[in-house]
Scaffold this motif. Structure first.
Motif, mmCIF file in Angstrom:
data_model
loop_
_atom_site.group_PDB
_atom_site.id
_atom_site.type_symbol
_atom_site.label_atom_id
_atom_site.label_comp_id
_atom_site.label_asym_id
_atom_site.label_seq_id
_atom_site.Cartn_x
_atom_site.Cartn_y
_atom_site.Cartn_z
ATOM 1 N N ASP A 298 0.854 -1.193 0.000
ATOM 2 C CA ASP A 298 0.000 0.000 0.000
ATOM 3 C C ASP A 298 0.892 1.246 0.000
ATOM 4 O OD1 ASP A 298 -1.736 2.088 0.513
ATOM 5 O OD2 ASP A 298 -2.855 1.013 2.060
ATOM 6 N N PRO A 299 0.748 2.126 -0.988
ATOM 7 C CA PRO A 299 1.575 3.338 -1.044
ATOM 8 C C PRO A 299 1.405 4.245 0.174
ATOM 9 C CG PRO A 299 0.450 2.980 -3.137
ATOM 10 C CD PRO A 299 -0.146 2.016 -2.158
ATOM 11 N N THR A 300 0.304 4.062 0.903
ATOM 12 C CA THR A 300 0.084 4.904 2.082
ATOM 13 C C THR A 300 0.615 4.252 3.362
ATOM 14 O OG1 THR A 300 -2.131 3.988 2.487
ATOM 15 C CG2 THR A 300 -1.971 5.887 1.012
ATOM 16 N N SER A 319 10.866 -0.482 -2.631
ATOM 17 C CA SER A 319 10.503 0.465 -3.684
ATOM 18 C C SER A 319 9.687 -0.229 -4.774
ATOM 19 C CB SER A 319 11.770 1.089 -4.280
ATOM 20 O OG SER A 319 11.445 1.930 -5.366
ATOM 21 N N ILE A 322 6.190 -0.986 -3.465
ATOM 22 C CA ILE A 322 5.382 0.244 -3.385
ATOM 23 C C ILE A 322 4.902 0.642 -4.775
ATOM 24 C CG2 ILE A 322 5.542 2.746 -3.030
ATOM 25 C CD1 ILE A 322 5.027 1.362 -0.442
ATOM 26 N N ARG A 323 5.793 0.556 -5.749
ATOM 27 C CA ARG A 323 5.406 0.898 -7.131
ATOM 28 C C ARG A 323 4.332 -0.050 -7.643
ATOM 29 N NH1 ARG A 323 9.235 4.572 -9.237
ATOM 30 N NH2 ARG A 323 11.142 4.660 -7.986
ATOM 31 N N GLY A 326 1.235 1.085 -6.114
ATOM 32 C CA GLY A 326 0.788 2.314 -6.757
ATOM 33 C C GLY A 326 0.097 2.053 -8.077
ATOM 34 N N ASP A 333 -0.849 8.464 -3.838
ATOM 35 C CA ASP A 333 0.408 9.148 -4.152
ATOM 36 C C ASP A 333 1.578 8.317 -3.610
ATOM 37 O OD1 ASP A 333 2.435 10.870 -4.751
ATOM 38 O OD2 ASP A 333 1.806 12.451 -3.365
ATOM 39 N N THR A 334 2.395 7.799 -4.507
ATOM 40 C CA THR A 334 3.544 6.996 -4.082
ATOM 41 C C THR A 334 4.758 7.847 -3.731
ATOM 42 O OG1 THR A 334 4.347 6.747 -6.358
ATOM 43 C CG2 THR A 334 2.827 5.051 -5.533
ATOM 44 N N LEU A 338 8.219 6.702 -1.655
ATOM 45 C CA LEU A 338 9.440 6.536 -2.454
ATOM 46 C C LEU A 338 10.525 7.509 -1.993
ATOM 47 C CD1 LEU A 338 7.854 6.027 -5.986
ATOM 48 C CD2 LEU A 338 8.842 4.282 -4.501
#
Length: 400
Positions: A298-300, A319, A322-323, A326, A333-334, A338
């Motif tokens: 989850d990017p959050t 990373s 996360i991508r 995303g 918003d990643t 990042l």
């Protein structure tokens, strides 16, 4: 006649030296640029590879270039290819050829002086384009220029015959479609690829992975990957692929071919590593794919949790995940996650066996258990910079 204009590489001193040498031995029009350089210049893409076709035999080309003081490397002389290095630029020079015998992987060739005969053995019409040193384009199939400008990838002649000569042309069809194609793949070519998909098993893993990674590096490979799935080609490479939703989302968010590949693999590190090994991918890529197969993040995700993941898994793995997350949550918003991954200095475990020895503990299995417990608490407390001695003393008193 169509002509290339404004191409500095056509008139460079390095090109002039090579063509002067070849034409001194073979006469005017004994050498022409061929394939990618002509195609790319025609459609306004960068030109960075220089392939030259010549009527000269390989030995004649070598002698002519050496006589002109140009370095020559016999990179594939058995198949008519040498490499000239002019002003540090490589020019791959191949004698005009026709196929005598093919087996789906390699060909026995004979040399010819007929440009049309050489064009007839090439894979796609937009690659069977030649240009002389003045930029004049020669299109023996009569449709190569039109295909290139229209974004069509069409086999030269019968697509079944072309594929049976070399099954790698199945992947080249989709790779070139990803880079140069329009909205729809050529139906006849697609049908031929589907009919011969089983031939991919006859190819070396290295040849397959090279084409695959080039395809995934295209600005937008989604249409090509979908076409591969529809033709039954994708399942030959990745039998476990069920849907392409994650791939589509990630490909729209990232241009990283390794990351895109991860979205085609199962979320199982061992399985992903097995597939990477089967493709003979470099060990670094294998490790990266296995780590990314831990699943999207989850990017959050909060900073505290992110730091713990970075410490345990490494920056690149977190990373990538996360991508991937995303891609599945385009509204998220990643950038903050990042940025944290990039800037956070990963700390080293601040205590070790020497600290325990100073406390009077004899080396043994207990050392590892105490340090493992210390590390778990230290991570859980978000890597405090002090208080290590007190923590270690307390943990050392526990029964393990």
């Amino acid at each position: 006649m169509t002509r290339l204009e404004g191409q500095d590489w056509l008139t460079s001193s390095a090109t002039t030296a090579v063509f002067d040498a070849l034409e001194a031995a073979g006469g005017p029009d004994s050498a022409r640029f061929v394939g990618g350089s002509v195609r790319n210049a025609l459609v306004g893409r960068p030109v960075d590879d220089f392939d030259v076709a010549t009527r000269l035999k390989p030995e004649e080309s070598m002698a002519a270039l050496k006589a002109a003081g140009i370095k020559v490397v016999p990179t594939g002389i058995a198949h008519g290819t040498i490499t000239a290095v002019s002003e540090r630029k490589p020019y791959e020079i191949t004698s005009l050829r026709c196929d005598v015998k093919t087996d789906g992987r390699r060909a026995v060739v004979a040399f010819t002086d007929d440009w049309a005969e050489d064009a007839a053995r090439r894979d796609f019409r937009l690659n069977a384009l030649y240009a002389d040193r003045t930029g004049a384009i020669f299109d023996p199939t009569g449709q190569g220029v039109e295909d290139a400008l229209a974004g069509r990838v069409v086999f030269v002649g019968d697509p079944n015959t072309r594929i049976e000569e070399d099954y790698l042309r199945i992947l080249r069809f989709f790779r070139l479609f990803a880079w140069y194609g329009g909205s729809d793949a050529d139906a006849e070519g697609l049908a031929a690829c589907a009919a011969h998909a089983s031939g991919l098993t006859r190819l070396s893993a290295e040849r397959v992975s090279k084409e695959l990674m080039k395809l995934l590096a295209a600005p937008d490979p989604r249409a090509a990957i979908h076409a591969m799935r529809d033709a039954g080609v994708l399942e030959r490479l990745f039998p476990a692929v069920s849907g392409l939703g994650a791939f589509d989302a990630l490909s729209a968010a990232s241009d990283d071919p390794v990351l895109r590949l991860s979205a085609l693999l199962p979320d199982d590190p061992a399985a992903a590593a097995d597939i990477a090994r089967g493709l003979r991918l470099p060990r670094a890529i294998e490790r990266r794919l296995a780590a990314a197969a831990g699943g999207p993040l989850d990017p959050t995700t909060g900073e505290r949790e992110l730091r713990a993941l970075i410490y345990r898994l490494g920056k690149e793995a977190v990373s990538d995940r996360i991508r991937r997350g995303g891609g599945l949550q385009p509204q998220a918003d990643t950038a903050p996650a990042l940025a944290l991954i990039e800037r956070w200095p990963v700390p080293r475990l601040p205590v070790g066996g020497r600290d325990l020895a100073k406390m009077g503990f004899e080396p043994g299995p207990g050392h590892g258990l105490i340090l493992k417990a210390f590390e778990a608490e230290w991570i859980a407390d978000d890597f405090p910079a002090d208080g290590h001695q007190a923590r270690l003393t307390r943990l050392a008193k526990r029964p393990f």
